[in-house]
Design a protein around this motif. Sequence first.
Motif, PDB file in Angstrom:
ATOM      1  N   THR A  54      35.250  36.781  51.338  1.00  0.00           N
ATOM      2  CA  THR A  54      34.482  36.936  50.106  1.00  0.00           C
ATOM      3  C   THR A  54      35.258  37.760  49.093  1.00  0.00           C
ATOM      4  OG1 THR A  54      33.367  38.913  50.948  1.00  0.00           O
ATOM      5  CG2 THR A  54      32.269  36.811  51.322  1.00  0.00           C
ATOM      6  N   ARG A  55      34.809  37.706  47.852  1.00  0.00           N
ATOM      7  CA  ARG A  55      35.432  38.462  46.764  1.00  0.00           C
ATOM      8  C   ARG A  55      34.342  39.167  45.969  1.00  0.00           C
ATOM      9  NH1 ARG A  55      38.700  37.552  49.753  1.00  0.00           N
ATOM     10  NH2 ARG A  55      40.532  36.301  49.593  1.00  0.00           N
ATOM     11  N   ILE A  66      38.859  41.117  40.211  1.00  0.00           N
ATOM     12  CA  ILE A  66      38.463  40.545  41.495  1.00  0.00           C
ATOM     13  C   ILE A  66      38.958  41.437  42.613  1.00  0.00           C
ATOM     14  CG2 ILE A  66      38.650  38.565  43.028  1.00  0.00           C
ATOM     15  CD1 ILE A  66      39.052  36.859  40.529  1.00  0.00           C
TER      16      ILE A  66
END
Length: 66
Positions: A54-55, A66
């Motif tokens: 995930t980010r 990000i």
Amino acid sequence: MKFLCLAYYDTEKFAALPPDELQALVSQCPAHDAALRASGALRLQASLGELDATRTLRPGSGKPSI
């Protein structure tokens, strides 16, 4: 009124739990979800997935980082 509930956990500690402890913990979720759903308080439940897949987007210096 609407609420968002987030659950965070330490993936290493979670992975290190003995199978019986993990099952005891996870087995509590369906009954709790069912009670919330029956009360009309639960609209959606979902998982974001594993942390390494995930980010996170955060605002910064005029554009998201990000």
